[in-house]
Design a protein around this motif. Structure first.
Motif, PDB file in Angstrom:
ATOM      1  N   GLU A 123      -1.964  -6.371  -0.476  1.00 64.18           N
ATOM      2  CA  GLU A 123      -1.562  -5.490  -1.573  1.00 64.18           C
ATOM      3  C   GLU A 123      -1.988  -4.075  -1.198  1.00 64.18           C
ATOM      4  O   GLU A 123      -3.108  -3.864  -0.728  1.00 64.18           O
ATOM      5  N   VAL A 124      -1.097  -3.123  -1.399  1.00 63.49           N
ATOM      6  CA  VAL A 124      -1.388  -1.722  -1.152  1.00 63.49           C
ATOM      7  C   VAL A 124      -1.302  -0.981  -2.480  1.00 63.49           C
ATOM      8  O   VAL A 124      -0.314  -1.130  -3.205  1.00 63.49           O
ATOM      9  N   GLN A 125      -2.358  -0.230  -2.787  1.00 60.71           N
ATOM     10  CA  GLN A 125      -2.389   0.580  -4.004  1.00 60.71           C
ATOM     11  C   GLN A 125      -2.692   2.016  -3.615  1.00 60.71           C
ATOM     12  O   GLN A 125      -3.338   2.262  -2.595  1.00 60.71           O
ATOM     13  N   GLY A 126      -2.248   2.943  -4.439  1.00 56.68           N
ATOM     14  CA  GLY A 126      -2.549   4.339  -4.189  1.00 56.68           C
ATOM     15  C   GLY A 126      -1.966   5.225  -5.248  1.00 56.68           C
ATOM     16  O   GLY A 126      -1.507   4.761  -6.299  1.00 56.68           O
ATOM     17  N   GLN A 178      -7.094   2.394   3.768  1.00 63.56           N
ATOM     18  CA  GLN A 178      -8.450   1.862   3.892  1.00 63.56           C
ATOM     19  C   GLN A 178      -8.547   0.478   3.242  1.00 63.56           C
ATOM     20  O   GLN A 178      -8.094   0.288   2.112  1.00 63.56           O
ATOM     21  N   ALA A 179      -9.147  -0.455   3.972  1.00 61.26           N
ATOM     22  CA  ALA A 179      -9.375  -1.793   3.413  1.00 61.26           C
ATOM     23  C   ALA A 179     -10.325  -1.648   2.231  1.00 61.26           C
ATOM     24  O   ALA A 179     -11.351  -0.966   2.326  1.00 61.26           O
ATOM     25  N   SER A 180      -9.966  -2.267   1.103  1.00 62.60           N
ATOM     26  CA  SER A 180     -10.796  -2.154  -0.102  1.00 62.60           C
ATOM     27  C   SER A 180     -11.161  -3.520  -0.655  1.00 62.60           C
ATOM     28  O   SER A 180     -11.610  -3.626  -1.777  1.00 62.60           O
ATOM     29  N   GLY A 181     -10.972  -4.538   0.131  1.00 67.02           N
ATOM     30  CA  GLY A 181     -11.258  -5.905  -0.270  1.00 67.02           C
ATOM     31  C   GLY A 181     -10.396  -6.823   0.573  1.00 67.02           C
ATOM     32  O   GLY A 181      -9.571  -6.367   1.365  1.00 67.02           O
ATOM     33  N   THR A 182     -10.566  -8.110   0.396  1.00 66.20           N
ATOM     34  CA  THR A 182      -9.778  -9.060   1.169  1.00 66.20           C
ATOM     35  C   THR A 182      -8.296  -8.906   0.841  1.00 66.20           C
ATOM     36  O   THR A 182      -7.880  -9.094  -0.301  1.00 66.20           O
ATOM     37  N   GLY A 183      -7.520  -8.505   1.846  1.00 67.84           N
ATOM     38  CA  GLY A 183      -6.087  -8.346   1.661  1.00 67.84           C
ATOM     39  C   GLY A 183      -5.686  -7.171   0.792  1.00 67.84           C
ATOM     40  O   GLY A 183      -4.546  -7.099   0.353  1.00 67.84           O
ATOM     41  N   GLN A 184      -6.604  -6.239   0.545  1.00 67.00           N
ATOM     42  CA  GLN A 184      -6.298  -5.089  -0.305  1.00 67.00           C
ATOM     43  C   GLN A 184      -6.546  -3.797   0.465  1.00 67.00           C
ATOM     44  O   GLN A 184      -7.534  -3.674   1.198  1.00 67.00           O
ATOM     45  N   TYR A 185      -5.635  -2.822   0.255  1.00 67.06           N
ATOM     46  CA  TYR A 185      -5.719  -1.529   0.926  1.00 67.06           C
ATOM     47  C   TYR A 185      -5.456  -0.415  -0.066  1.00 67.06           C
ATOM     48  O   TYR A 185      -4.703  -0.586  -1.025  1.00 67.06           O
ATOM     49  N   SER A 220       1.777   0.433  -6.536  1.00 69.06           N
ATOM     50  CA  SER A 220       1.199  -0.800  -6.015  1.00 69.06           C
ATOM     51  C   SER A 220       2.336  -1.682  -5.537  1.00 69.06           C
ATOM     52  O   SER A 220       3.384  -1.758  -6.192  1.00 69.06           O
ATOM     53  N   PHE A 221       2.145  -2.324  -4.390  1.00 61.70           N
ATOM     54  CA  PHE A 221       3.134  -3.278  -3.902  1.00 61.70           C
ATOM     55  C   PHE A 221       2.446  -4.350  -3.073  1.00 61.70           C
ATOM     56  O   PHE A 221       1.345  -4.147  -2.575  1.00 61.70           O
ATOM     57  N   THR A 222       3.096  -5.500  -2.987  1.00 60.76           N
ATOM     58  CA  THR A 222       2.601  -6.590  -2.162  1.00 60.76           C
ATOM     59  C   THR A 222       3.580  -6.825  -1.027  1.00 60.76           C
ATOM     60  O   THR A 222       4.789  -6.664  -1.186  1.00 60.76           O
ATOM     61  N   VAL A 282       8.833  -4.229  -5.825  1.00 62.76           N
ATOM     62  CA  VAL A 282       7.414  -4.018  -5.548  1.00 62.76           C
ATOM     63  C   VAL A 282       6.789  -5.220  -4.842  1.00 62.76           C
ATOM     64  O   VAL A 282       5.681  -5.126  -4.329  1.00 62.76           O
ATOM     65  N   GLU A 283       7.492  -6.340  -4.849  1.00 62.89           N
ATOM     66  CA  GLU A 283       7.063  -7.494  -4.062  1.00 62.89           C
ATOM     67  C   GLU A 283       7.972  -7.539  -2.835  1.00 62.89           C
ATOM     68  O   GLU A 283       9.051  -8.111  -2.858  1.00 62.89           O
TER      69      GLU A 283
END
Length: 187
Positions: A38-41, A163-170, A97-99, A25-26
């Motif tokens: 970081e991508v979450q979904g 979609q960007a959801s914060g700094t460095g987060q999607y 979730s993964f980075t 996941v990393e």
């Protein structure tokens, strides 16, 4: 003669057991060059129920747009700290979730530059072959000129854009079927 599926004709939850030792996941270790993200979904089935036993396989170029693959003509200069792939399971609510790092642009058909993207394969029960999609980033201005994204009908392109959801987060959700079905590619 019966034409109903039998257990040996479909992928059950059992394949996940064989993949667990390969989960990563990393995708980008701390030593990898580039902008960490970081991508979450969530993964949903055709009626909107979260898929608790899916596995996403991610393939991507490094921050310079070079794949960690010997067939990439620039392979000798790729970031040695970055392998460019990972396997990410969903939890009991279909969440993942993964980075990683934001990839650089790679050459597409006829040498045209492609927008930064990740290649995503979705494995889950009921699929005999993985479903193949791409993940693009909402804040990449080059999406408008990406030759592959341009092949997708305009009203469906957003299914491929995190979609960007914060700094460095999607945030990016995968819908396997239904009204909001993610666009999948045949390769």
């Amino acid at each position: 003669m019966s034409f109903q599926s039998t257990p040996w004709q479909t992928v059950g939850p059992y394949y996940r057991l064989g993949l667990e030792p390969l989960y990563r996941v990393e995708i980008a270790p701390a030593a990898a060059l580039g902008e960490r993200i970081e991508v979450q979904g969530q993964v949903f089935d055709g009626v909107g129920v979260p898929v608790s036993d899916a596995v996403l396989e991610i393939w991507q170029a490094d921050a310079q747009g070079i794949y960690a693959h010997p067939e990439d003509p620039r392979h000798a200069t790729h970031d040695p700290a970055f392998a460019g792939w990972g396997r990410v399971p969903t939890d009991d609510q279909g969440r993942f979730s993964f980075t990683t790092i934001k990839p650089g642009s790679v050459a597409g058909p006829r040498g045209e530059p492609q927008a930064p993207h990740l290649m995503v394969l979705v494995f889950m029960r009921g699929l005999l072959r993985a479903a193949s999609a791409r993940l693009y980033f909402s804040d990449a201005s080059s999406n408008a000129s990406d030759p592959i994204l341009a092949l997708v009908p305009a009203e469906r392109r957003d299914t491929l854009v995190a979609q960007a959801s914060g700094t460095g987060q999607y945030r990016w959700d995968v819908h396997m079927q239904g009204e909001r079905e993610t666009v999948f590619f045949d390769y």
